[in-house]
Design a protein around this motif. Sequence first.
Motif, PDB file in Angstrom:
ATOM      1  N   VAL A   1      -0.064   5.565   5.346  1.00 27.20           N
ATOM      2  CA  VAL A   1       1.220   5.108   5.866  1.00 27.20           C
ATOM      3  C   VAL A   1       2.015   6.305   6.368  1.00 27.20           C
ATOM      4  CG1 VAL A   1       1.335   3.077   4.372  1.00 27.20           C
ATOM      5  CG2 VAL A   1       2.368   5.197   3.614  1.00 27.20           C
TER       6      VAL A   1
ATOM      7  N   GLN B   1       5.680   7.208   6.375  1.00 28.53           N
ATOM      8  CA  GLN B   1       6.992   6.821   5.864  1.00 28.53           C
ATOM      9  C   GLN B   1       8.112   7.135   6.853  1.00 28.53           C
ATOM     10  OE1 GLN B   1       7.097   8.663   1.946  1.00 28.53           O
ATOM     11  NE2 GLN B   1       6.509   6.717   1.025  1.00 28.53           N
TER      12      GLN B   1
ATOM     13  N   CYS C   1       8.404   4.076   9.095  1.00 26.29           N
ATOM     14  CA  CYS C   1       8.717   2.824   8.409  1.00 26.29           C
ATOM     15  C   CYS C   1      10.154   2.383   8.670  1.00 26.29           C
ATOM     16  CB  CYS C   1       8.492   2.991   6.908  1.00 26.29           C
ATOM     17  SG  CYS C   1       8.844   1.491   5.956  1.00 26.29           S
TER      18      CYS C   1
ATOM     19  N   CYS D   1       4.531  -5.539   4.769  1.00 27.41           N
ATOM     20  CA  CYS D   1       3.343  -4.992   4.107  1.00 27.41           C
ATOM     21  C   CYS D   1       3.309  -5.382   2.633  1.00 27.41           C
ATOM     22  CB  CYS D   1       3.294  -3.477   4.261  1.00 27.41           C
ATOM     23  SG  CYS D   1       4.754  -2.606   3.647  1.00 27.41           S
ATOM     24  N   ALA D   2       4.442  -5.240   1.960  1.00 27.10           N
ATOM     25  CA  ALA D   2       4.504  -5.554   0.532  1.00 27.10           C
ATOM     26  C   ALA D   2       4.303  -7.048   0.281  1.00 27.10           C
ATOM     27  CB  ALA D   2       5.830  -5.084  -0.050  1.00 27.10           C
TER      28      ALA D   2
ATOM     29  N   PHE E   1       0.678  -2.174  -1.182  1.00 26.25           N
ATOM     30  CA  PHE E   1       1.954  -1.649  -0.698  1.00 26.25           C
ATOM     31  C   PHE E   1       3.126  -2.112  -1.555  1.00 26.25           C
ATOM     32  CE2 PHE E   1      -0.817  -2.526   2.957  1.00 26.25           C
ATOM     33  CZ  PHE E   1      -0.943  -1.254   3.490  1.00 26.25           C
TER      34      PHE E   1
ATOM     35  N   GLN F   1       7.718  -1.117  -1.890  1.00 25.20           N
ATOM     36  CA  GLN F   1       8.849  -0.520  -1.188  1.00 25.20           C
ATOM     37  C   GLN F   1       9.711   0.242  -2.180  1.00 25.20           C
ATOM     38  OE1 GLN F   1       9.969  -4.466   0.698  1.00 25.20           O
ATOM     39  NE2 GLN F   1      10.651  -3.004   2.260  1.00 25.20           N
TER      40      GLN F   1
ATOM     41  N   VAL G   1       8.199   2.023   2.787  1.00 24.26           N
ATOM     42  CA  VAL G   1       6.888   1.693   2.247  1.00 24.26           C
ATOM     43  C   VAL G   1       6.414   2.751   1.238  1.00 24.26           C
ATOM     44  CG1 VAL G   1       5.627   2.816   4.145  1.00 24.26           C
ATOM     45  CG2 VAL G   1       4.531   1.000   2.849  1.00 24.26           C
TER      46      VAL G   1
ATOM     47  N   LEU H   1       2.703   3.545  -0.651  1.00 25.50           N
ATOM     48  CA  LEU H   1       1.278   3.215  -0.709  1.00 25.50           C
ATOM     49  C   LEU H   1       0.817   3.283  -2.157  1.00 25.50           C
ATOM     50  CD1 LEU H   1      -1.304   2.565   0.860  1.00 25.50           C
ATOM     51  CD2 LEU H   1      -1.656   5.029   1.109  1.00 25.50           C
TER      52      LEU H   1
ATOM     53  N   CYS I   1       3.285  -5.021  10.680  1.00 22.54           N
ATOM     54  CA  CYS I   1       4.240  -3.912  10.601  1.00 22.54           C
ATOM     55  C   CYS I   1       4.900  -3.670  11.958  1.00 22.54           C
ATOM     56  CB  CYS I   1       3.544  -2.636  10.127  1.00 22.54           C
ATOM     57  SG  CYS I   1       4.674  -1.232  10.001  1.00 22.54           S
TER      58      CYS I   1
ATOM     59  N   ILE J   1       1.360   1.753   9.476  1.00 22.84           N
ATOM     60  CA  ILE J   1       0.174   1.616   8.617  1.00 22.84           C
ATOM     61  C   ILE J   1      -1.081   1.859   9.443  1.00 22.84           C
ATOM     62  CG2 ILE J   1      -1.163   0.049   7.160  1.00 22.84           C
ATOM     63  CD1 ILE J   1       1.508  -1.471   6.692  1.00 22.84           C
TER      64      ILE J   1
END
Length: 64
Positions: A5, A7, A10, A16-17, A24, A26, A33, A35, A55, A60
């Motif tokens: 990822v 960041q 992001c 993703c989560a 993933f 947060q 994000v 990882l 995303c 990602i």
Amino acid sequence: MKVSVDQDKCCAAGHCALAAPEVFDQREEDGTVVLLDARPPLELRDSVAEASFLCPAAAIAVED
């Protein structure tokens, strides 16, 4: 499969989560994000691919 990822890219959308919570998460303070597993098991391939596709910041990367 290897996941990474960026960041800095992001935008904290959280897709993703939601798509792959085993891989993933947060950060609480800003939603960036996190990882959790850079080498998830192959049975999570579809959910990781979905997270990457969803995303909006293209933060990602997934390699086979």
